[in-house]
Each structure stands twice: as C-alpha cells, then as structure tokens.
Design a protein around this motif. Structure first.
Motif, short mmCIF file in Angstrom:
data_model
loop_
_atom_site.label_atom_id
_atom_site.label_comp_id
_atom_site.label_asym_id
_atom_site.label_seq_id
_atom_site.Cartn_x
_atom_site.Cartn_y
_atom_site.Cartn_z
N GLY A 199 0.79 -1.22 0.00
CA GLY A 199 0.00 0.00 0.00
C GLY A 199 0.82 1.27 0.00
N SER A 224 -4.50 0.39 -0.10
CA SER A 224 -3.74 -0.85 -0.18
C SER A 224 -4.46 -1.88 -1.04
CB SER A 224 -3.49 -1.43 1.22
OG SER A 224 -4.72 -1.76 1.86
N GLY A 225 -3.68 -2.77 -1.62
CA GLY A 225 -4.21 -3.92 -2.33
C GLY A 225 -3.75 -5.19 -1.64
N GLY A 271 -8.98 -4.60 -2.11
CA GLY A 271 -8.26 -3.45 -1.59
C GLY A 271 -9.00 -2.74 -0.48
#
Length: 293
Positions: free
Chosen positions: A172, A190-191, A234
C-alpha cells in the motif's frame, strides 16, 4: 496461521526489549460502525439473493513501533459482530418451487493487519503487510415451498454455521498532509491477495413434507460443504485528525471501505456457489484515539 501471528508479535517484542534501539511507541484503540454486503448474497443458496446488508460495531487495538523517522512497524485489529435478518416472498428456486421464509445471518468478524512502513518524505509512505481475516457466521431460517398452483409442498427449518479463515500479503501507499497547527489529513490505500477456506456445516436441518405435515422429517446434521477461496481486493481509508500536543492523544475520524473479490473453488459438481468471483464489501465510519509514548 498461528505461526505467522506469533512471528509478528515476536518481532515486536524483540525490538521492544532491545537496548540497541531508542524507539517510540504508539498505543491506541479504533472503533466504529460498519455495514457489510456479503459475497454469499450473489450465491444460489436459497434465500440469499434477497439478503439485506448486515451491520454492527467493530473495534480493536492499534500498536506501532517507530524504529527510525523512516521505518515503523504496526499491528491493528477490528473485531465485533455484524448481523442482518430478512424475509423472502415467492422466490422461484432451481426446482421450480416458490420459496417464502424468515432468515437471519449473524457473523463474528476478526480482521488483523500487520504492516512494515517506509516513509519517503514528509507526506508519503509505502508499506508491505500481512492480513488475517476470520468470519464465523450462523444462519437460521424457516422457509415454505409451494408449487405454481400455491399448494404447500414442504417446510424447511435450518440452523447452519459458516467458517471462513483467510490470510495473505498486502501492499500500500499512505499520504499525510498537515492542514493547520495540530490538524492533518491522511489516506491509506492498499491492495491485497489472500487464500483461505469456507466450510458450511448444518448444525440442524429438519422440517415437514406434504406427504405428512404431522411428522417432522428426519433431522440431518451432516450436510457439509467445503470450498477453497481465492481473494483479491483493496482497502481505502481516508481520515482527518488532530494531534493535541505532547502527552495528549492523537484523535482521528475516518471512513473505511474494503472491497474483496472472492472466488469459491470446489472439486464437486453439486455446490450452490457459482464459480465466478463475487464482491464482498465492508464500509463504515470509525474514530481512533492513540497515544505516543
């Protein structure tokens, strides 16, 4: 998974007791009210297509170790219960019967996140982390099935349990912008990618059939379904906050939005879950209170 969690805590403990580092710590709590749109709403399980969104309070601890002005390690969690109830009215199922009933779905949620962050400047940071998520849900319903002529054919009573652990890495970016003296705006994006399992276990299943509405059907306690899950998605978490000064708390008010795409995989051909990925959403408002020590 226990080994992974223990590794995070051992790492924090190692740095916390080491005399080689002069570090700062942040301790706090975060809590709020969140809505949940489960992926199972898109399944072919009877009644789920008319499910209302669930809701409930989630809360948990926040703990960070600041090693240097650039590097920090954090652990946070959100835990609590979310639930919903709904009714169906003449929903046509795959057997050509019309289903009506009363349903309830209640879940205990445990979200744990760990992240190692590196600050690129005054306003930007990147982080790599690991997420563990566990859902334990209970579904109860009583449903009535009638044919196209309105004749009652079957009454079903069900009490089932859903267990869904998953875990995986995350990457992220964070941005923090000062607004005025003591006030700031921050956003984290974030992923993540996780793998896990879903187990559906009927604790009790019974009812009545049209051939004999006076004698209950034989109870079936062994109807189990097991799936492997693949999850990607995410998190977006914007917030505003105020740093009240030395010895005073840092207070934040924010919004959290989590979108997951969950794909259920099984080797059997009689499962009620489609093979395509389905959306799972959690979103809500939270307040955080933290102290730097």
């Amino acid at each position: 998974m226990k080994k992974i969690l223990c590794s995070w805590f051992m790492l924090l403990l190692l740095f916390a007791v080491s005399p080689l580092y002069a570090m700062d710590y942040i301790l706090g709590v975060k809590g709020g009210y969140f809505f949940w749109e489960p992926s199972l709403k898109k399944s072919e399980i009877n009644g789920f297509s008319q499910m209302d969104k669930g809701s409930g309070a989630l809360y948990g601890p926040v703990f960070s170790v600041i090693f240097t002005p650039e590097i920090s390690l954090s652990l946070s969690g959100l835990m609590g219960e979310q639930g919903t109830s709904w009714q169906t009215s003449r929903e046509l199922n795959s057997q050509g019967k019309y289903v009506s009933g009363d349903f309830s779905f209640n879940s205990k949620r445990y979200d744990l996140d760990g992240a190692l962050s590196y600050r690129l400047g005054e306003s930007f940071k990147v982080f790599a982390g690991y997420k563990y998520m566990y859902l334990k849900s209970r579904m109860q319903y009583t449903e009535f099935r009638v044919d196209s002529n309105g004749k009652l054919e079957e009454v079903n009573i069900d009490d089932g349990e859903f267990k869904q652990p998953s875990h995986g890495p995350a990457l992220g970016l964070g941005i923090s912008i000062p607004l005025s003296k003591g006030y700031f705006f921050a956003v984290n994006l974030s992923g993540l990618y996780m793998k896990g399992k879903l187990e559906i276990q009927n604790k009790e299943y019974g009812g009545y059939e049209s051939s004999n509405f006076t004698t209950p059907k034989v109870s079936d306690k062994d109807r189990n379904l097991k799936f492997d899950t693949e999850i990607w998605g995410g998190n977006l978490e914007p917030s505003v906050g105020v740093n009240m000064g030395e010895g005073m708390p840092i207070v934040t008010l924010g919004v959290r939005y989590q979108l997951l795409r969950i794909k259920y995989k099984s080797n059997t051909t009689q499962d009620a879950l489609p093979s395509k990925a389905m959306n799972d959403k959690v979103y809500g408002v939270f307040v955080g209170v933290m102290y730097q020590i």
